[in-house]
Design a protein around this motif. Structure first.
Motif, PDB file in Angstrom:
ATOM      1  N   UNK A  85       0.802  -1.230   0.000  1.00  0.00           N
ATOM      2  CA  UNK A  85       0.000   0.000   0.000  1.00  0.00           C
ATOM      3  C   UNK A  85       0.832   1.277   0.000  1.00  0.00           C
ATOM      4  N   UNK A  86       1.932   1.354   0.788  1.00  0.00           N
ATOM      5  CA  UNK A  86       2.697   2.604   0.746  1.00  0.00           C
ATOM      6  C   UNK A  86       3.195   2.941  -0.655  1.00  0.00           C
ATOM      7  N   UNK A  87       3.546   1.912  -1.441  1.00  0.00           N
ATOM      8  CA  UNK A  87       4.058   2.192  -2.791  1.00  0.00           C
ATOM      9  C   UNK A  87       2.943   2.669  -3.700  1.00  0.00           C
ATOM     10  N   UNK A  88       1.782   1.987  -3.628  1.00  0.00           N
ATOM     11  CA  UNK A  88       0.639   2.421  -4.426  1.00  0.00           C
ATOM     12  C   UNK A  88       0.247   3.837  -4.020  1.00  0.00           C
ATOM     13  N   UNK A  89       0.201   4.079  -2.707  1.00  0.00           N
ATOM     14  CA  UNK A  89      -0.193   5.398  -2.208  1.00  0.00           C
ATOM     15  C   UNK A  89       0.784   6.478  -2.643  1.00  0.00           C
ATOM     16  N   UNK A  90       2.089   6.150  -2.588  1.00  0.00           N
ATOM     17  CA  UNK A  90       3.091   7.148  -2.955  1.00  0.00           C
ATOM     18  C   UNK A  90       2.992   7.485  -4.440  1.00  0.00           C
ATOM     19  N   UNK A  91       2.785   6.458  -5.290  1.00  0.00           N
ATOM     20  CA  UNK A  91       2.631   6.728  -6.722  1.00  0.00           C
ATOM     21  C   UNK A  91       1.395   7.585  -6.963  1.00  0.00           C
ATOM     22  N   UNK A  92       0.298   7.236  -6.265  1.00  0.00           N
ATOM     23  CA  UNK A  92      -0.928   8.018  -6.418  1.00  0.00           C
ATOM     24  C   UNK A  92      -0.681   9.465  -6.008  1.00  0.00           C
ATOM     25  N   UNK A  93       0.058   9.657  -4.930  1.00  0.00           N
ATOM     26  CA  UNK A  93       0.338  11.016  -4.457  1.00  0.00           C
ATOM     27  C   UNK A  93       1.129  11.783  -5.514  1.00  0.00           C
ATOM     28  N   UNK A  94       2.128  11.120  -6.096  1.00  0.00           N
ATOM     29  CA  UNK A  94       2.920  11.790  -7.135  1.00  0.00           C
ATOM     30  C   UNK A  94       2.036  12.190  -8.309  1.00  0.00           C
ATOM     31  N   UNK A  95       1.117  11.297  -8.712  1.00  0.00           N
ATOM     32  CA  UNK A  95       0.226  11.603  -9.834  1.00  0.00           C
ATOM     33  C   UNK A  95      -0.658  12.805  -9.507  1.00  0.00           C
ATOM     34  N   UNK A  96      -1.201  12.832  -8.290  1.00  0.00           N
ATOM     35  CA  UNK A  96      -2.086  13.943  -7.913  1.00  0.00           C
ATOM     36  C   UNK A  96      -1.301  15.253  -7.922  1.00  0.00           C
ATOM     37  N   UNK A  97      -0.085  15.208  -7.338  1.00  0.00           N
ATOM     38  CA  UNK A  97       0.727  16.432  -7.313  1.00  0.00           C
ATOM     39  C   UNK A  97       1.054  16.866  -8.733  1.00  0.00           C
ATOM     40  N   UNK A  98       1.333  15.890  -9.606  1.00  0.00           N
ATOM     41  CA  UNK A  98       1.625  16.214 -10.999  1.00  0.00           C
ATOM     42  C   UNK A  98       0.414  16.865 -11.654  1.00  0.00           C
ATOM     43  N   UNK A  99      -0.784  16.317 -11.351  1.00  0.00           N
ATOM     44  CA  UNK A  99      -1.993  16.878 -11.939  1.00  0.00           C
ATOM     45  C   UNK A  99      -2.178  18.329 -11.515  1.00  0.00           C
ATOM     46  N   UNK A 100      -1.825  18.610 -10.254  1.00  0.00           N
ATOM     47  CA  UNK A 100      -2.000  19.980  -9.780  1.00  0.00           C
ATOM     48  C   UNK A 100      -0.956  20.916 -10.361  1.00  0.00           C
ATOM     49  N   UNK A 101       0.274  20.428 -10.481  1.00  0.00           N
ATOM     50  CA  UNK A 101       1.337  21.336 -10.920  1.00  0.00           C
ATOM     51  C   UNK A 101       1.456  21.388 -12.428  1.00  0.00           C
ATOM     52  N   UNK A 102       0.764  20.486 -13.136  1.00  0.00           N
ATOM     53  CA  UNK A 102       0.872  20.481 -14.598  1.00  0.00           C
ATOM     54  C   UNK A 102       0.200  21.699 -15.195  1.00  0.00           C
ATOM     55  N   UNK A 103      -0.761  22.273 -14.439  1.00  0.00           N
ATOM     56  CA  UNK A 103      -1.570  23.353 -14.995  1.00  0.00           C
ATOM     57  C   UNK A 103      -0.744  24.526 -15.523  1.00  0.00           C
ATOM     58  N   UNK A 104       0.177  25.067 -14.736  1.00  0.00           N
ATOM     59  CA  UNK A 104       0.925  26.212 -15.247  1.00  0.00           C
ATOM     60  C   UNK A 104       1.689  25.875 -16.529  1.00  0.00           C
ATOM     61  N   UNK A 105       2.250  24.639 -16.532  1.00  0.00           N
ATOM     62  CA  UNK A 105       2.995  24.263 -17.736  1.00  0.00           C
ATOM     63  C   UNK A 105       2.048  24.130 -18.920  1.00  0.00           C
ATOM     64  N   UNK A 106       0.896  23.519 -18.620  1.00  0.00           N
ATOM     65  CA  UNK A 106      -0.089  23.375 -19.693  1.00  0.00           C
ATOM     66  C   UNK A 106      -0.485  24.741 -20.216  1.00  0.00           C
ATOM     67  N   UNK A 107      -0.617  25.667 -19.274  1.00  0.00           N
ATOM     68  CA  UNK A 107      -1.043  27.000 -19.683  1.00  0.00           C
ATOM     69  C   UNK A 107       0.031  27.663 -20.531  1.00  0.00           C
ATOM     70  N   UNK A 108       1.285  27.368 -20.196  1.00  0.00           N
ATOM     71  CA  UNK A 108       2.368  28.010 -20.934  1.00  0.00           C
ATOM     72  C   UNK A 108       2.525  27.450 -22.339  1.00  0.00           C
ATOM     73  N   UNK A 109       2.106  26.183 -22.470  1.00  0.00           N
ATOM     74  CA  UNK A 109       2.416  25.535 -23.741  1.00  0.00           C
ATOM     75  C   UNK A 109       1.371  25.861 -24.808  1.00  0.00           C
ATOM     76  N   UNK A 110       1.309  27.090 -25.155  1.00  0.00           N
ATOM     77  CA  UNK A 110       0.588  27.440 -26.377  1.00  0.00           C
ATOM     78  C   UNK A 110      -0.849  27.837 -26.210  1.00  0.00           C
ATOM     79  N   UNK A 111      -1.423  27.555 -25.002  1.00  0.00           N
ATOM     80  CA  UNK A 111      -2.845  27.849 -24.936  1.00  0.00           C
ATOM     81  C   UNK A 111      -3.095  29.257 -24.414  1.00  0.00           C
ATOM     82  N   UNK A 112      -2.015  29.985 -24.275  1.00  0.00           N
ATOM     83  CA  UNK A 112      -2.200  31.361 -23.836  1.00  0.00           C
ATOM     84  C   UNK A 112      -2.884  32.191 -24.925  1.00  0.00           C
ATOM     85  N   UNK A 113      -2.564  31.851 -26.142  1.00  0.00           N
ATOM     86  CA  UNK A 113      -3.219  32.551 -27.244  1.00  0.00           C
ATOM     87  C   UNK A 113      -4.610  31.982 -27.440  1.00  0.00           C
ATOM     88  N   UNK A 114      -5.613  32.809 -27.279  1.00  0.00           N
ATOM     89  CA  UNK A 114      -6.962  32.276 -27.436  1.00  0.00           C
ATOM     90  C   UNK A 114      -7.177  31.787 -28.870  1.00  0.00           C
TER      91      UNK A 114
END
Lengths: 329, 350
Positions: A297-326
């Motif tokens: 469980x700790x390994x599954x939980x840790x991977x899940x935590x990394x994915x969630x953190x990635x989902x939260x922090x991906x936003x700024x990068x996603x925003x930077x990658x081209x979608x700034x221009x409407x």
């Protein structure tokens, strides 16, 4: 007004996939049973030297001087606490020329409290004789370990009292290496005085040179006896002068102990703090498989935590990658 | 309040250092996994309570998911409990003679063939005694020239049997019973309350107790008040407990008789069993077992409870909300969605 959701686009979104992956991992963690596996346990007989020289205070713990016996007890209790469940621990004392078995092997998790209590209660006052024939005691401890089917941890400072005749170690008659384990040298490398106790057990100073047998004068005299002052083959085969030496002081006799380790096929380690026995014993002992469980469980939980953190922090990068221009509406 | 505190301290984690990751749970307040859409003028979307509520709920869901995952991987648990119950049994402090003569048979010979030494017989019979009743507590002390504490008072019968298994190994020198008695008396815990206390001395001989030590022992017996049983393993032909010596009646001439007299003078319930063979030993042990039937408090251990499942459950709850929000996203940039975006870009909107 009805809003049509862009399902396909939402399902394709990387961040959605990360969150979905995370929730799948956590759901798996909720249902997955622990994996059964075998761990390396040990079965060990610990024999502790409780002779007078083990009272020498050349260790220190939390700023206070600590006797070799106390240091040995602390190390064994630390070792005991770290053994995996299913390991077995037996305890013996050594003094005179033989080990004395206090109890046969006990499972370390179920029997932790009594074993720990017995270790804490080890005391030099349990000694039934004052001699300390280390090599004889070690050889018989090896035999005892073979009888009860365990490995051996033999803790001593290696000081033979009385000294060995002519400085010769008696031969080991067993098969070297048949019993695996560890000889543990307790004590500092510098000579230190040995505390002396009254017959009521109170400390009354230290041993003086004349109070301790400095030379073994049983059996035939050594080769150099003829050159000694006052030598007479019949009346003074060891010379006329009283033996002098430093047997009333004590340090760890590492050379002697390493020699004994070679003869018996055991490993040698120096006692150096409470955690100093764990790794040498693991290296020297026979690995005995004991059932263990591996929690995923700790390994599954840790991977899940990394994915969630990635989902939260991906936003700024996603925003930077081209979608700034409407896009064009 | 103190009950609540006591309850709180029972929570723990297997890997507490991982809890330092908990501040990560604040990340959802600053970032969002949802799509970011440029919007010409924020003022165009009037603030509304529903949007704000949704934003707060989704932020909280994010915090919950991260915090629950961090707690989950740190291995949370609630510590086990020790519950004191009452059963039938006694606190038994066994004092076992390990002098060399215990390795001889009841006939005073080295055992040969099927013969059983005194030590082997007592090992077998005492081993059966331990564990025959679930709630007995045992301490084991051995003595020869010096007393040796083998096991402190414990309810772990497997360990006690292991200690008894060691008693038929070659014994040591002499029978010095006085110091052994003192150490065995010391094994009764002060906190055991009104449990019945039994001091069981198993020996095949006796020794003179120094008059100075006698006074100390008397005081200790008066304080602890155990029921004293002496299982005397008598070798054939040797003097018994009641035998008067032919000559002068001194402790040196008849130590067994004088030890018996000393025990009788202690003022504690005392019985001596003189056993001349294994059957007599077994009968004596059965009798002791029958005599000691008092209530005894014993401790039942409740194992600790793993709380990781709860943490992962909470994480699933938070993640479900986040995923629902993610699925309900509209893409303003695609221009399909009309009036003020509800779910999607509340953060931008707010």
């Amino acid at each position: 007004m009805k809003t049509r959701l862009p399902w396909r686009c939402n399902l394709r979104d990387g961040r959605f996939r990360m969150l979905a992956g995370a929730i799948l991992l956590v759901l798996t963690a909720l249902v997955v049973p622990p994996l059964p596996l075998t761990r390396d346990g040990v079965q060990v007989l610990a024999v502790v030297d409780i002779t007078g020289s083990m009272n020498v205070r050349d260790y220190s713990a939390s700023g206070q001087p600590q006797s070799r016996l106390e240091a040995a007890k602390a190390a064994l209790r630390h070792l005991l606490a770290g053994l995996p469940c299913g390991s077995r621990f037996a305890l013996g004392l050594f003094t005179e020329r033989r080990p004395f078995l206090l109890f046969a092997p006990v499972e370390v998790c179920d029997g932790f409290a009594p074993i720990d209590g017995a270790l804490a209660a080890l005391d030099w006052r349990m000694a039934w004789e004052a001699d300390s024939r280390v090599s004889a005691g070690l050889y018989r401890a090896v035999e005892m370990a073979a009888e009860i089917g365990t490995d051996l941890v033999f803790i001593t400072d290696g000081q033979e009292a009385p000294p060995l005749p002519r400085g010769q170690t008696p031969p080991f008659e067993g098969r070297p290496g048949a019993v695996r384990g560890l000889i543990v040298g307790a004590g500092g490398y510098a000579l230190a005085p040995i505390p002396k106790f009254s017959d009521r057990g109170r400390e009354i100073g230290f041993y003086a040179e004349s109070e301790v047998q400095q030379e073994n004068r049983f059996g035939p005299p050594p080769a150099d006896a003829e050159s000694r002052e006052g030598y007479n083959p019949r009346n003074a085969p060891f010379g006329a002068a009283a033996a002098q030496g430093s047997e009333h002081l004590s340090s760890v006799r590492e050379d002697h102990l390493k020699d004994l380790a070679n003869r018996t096929g055991l490993a040698y380690a120096h006692l150096d703090g409470p955690a100093s026995l764990d790794a040498p014993l693991r290296a020297a002992a026979t690995a005995r498989p004991v059932p263990g469980r591996f929690d995923l469980r700790p390994f599954l939980g840790a991977t899940a935590l990394l994915l969630v953190l990635a989902a939260f922090t991906a936003a700024p990068f996603g925003a930077l990658s081209g979608r700034l221009t409407p896009r064009k509406a | 309040m103190s009950a609540l505190l006591a309850d709180l301290v029972r929570f723990g984690a297997e890997r507490p250092t991982l809890l330092w990751l908990l501040p990560l749970a604040l990340l959802p307040l600053a970032a969002t996994p949802r799509r970011r859409t440029p919007f010409a003028d924020l003022a165009a979307a009037p603030p509304d309570a529903l949007s704000r509520g949704l934003a707060a709920a989704l932020g909280a869901a994010g915090c919950l998911a991260v915090a629950a995952l961090v707690i989950g991987i740190s291995g949370p648990y609630r510590t086990g409990e020790r519950i004191t119950r009452t059963g039938i049994g006694a606190e038994v402090s066994m004092l076992i003679d390990r002098s060399g003569s215990m390795n001889e048979t009841f006939a005073g010979r080295q055992p040969s063939g099927a013969e059983e030494s005194k030590a082997a017989a007592s090992r077998r019979i005492l081993g059966d005694f331990v564990g025959s009743r679930a709630h007995d507590l045992f301490a084991v002390t051995a003595f020869s020239t010096a007393p040796m504490l083998v096991l402190p008072m414990t309810d772990r019968h497997a360990a006690v049997r292991a200690a008894i298994a060691a008693i038929d190994r070659p014994g040591l020198d002499y029978t010095n019973v006085a110091r052994g008695l003192a150490l065995a008396l010391g094994q009764f815990g002060a906190a055991s309350g009104d449990a019945s206390r039994v001091l069981l001395l198993v020996s095949d001989g006796a020794a003179v107790i120094d008059p100075r030590v006698q006074e100390t022992l008397r005081a200790a017996f008066a304080k602890i008040r155990p029921n004293l049983y002496w299982l005397f393993l008598r070798t054939k032909g040797s003097p018994g407990i009641a035998d008067r010596p032919a000559g002068e009646d001194t402790p040196q001439a008849a130590p067994e008789r004088h030890l018996d007299l000393f025990f009788k003078s202690l003022g504690v319930p005392y019985r001596a069993f003189e056993a001349e063979g294994p059957e007599a030993v077994a009968a004596a042990i059965r009798e002791i077992e029958g005599l000691e039937r008092d209530p005894i408090p014993y401790v039942e251990l409740r194992p600790r409870r793993d709380l990781a499942g709860w943490a992962y459950g909470l994480a699933v709850f938070g993640l479900t909300l986040l995923i629902l929000a993610k699925l309900a996203e509209v893409d303003l940039a695609q221009g399909r969605a009309a009036p003020p975006a509800r779910r999607s870009e509340r953060r931008m909107a707010a």
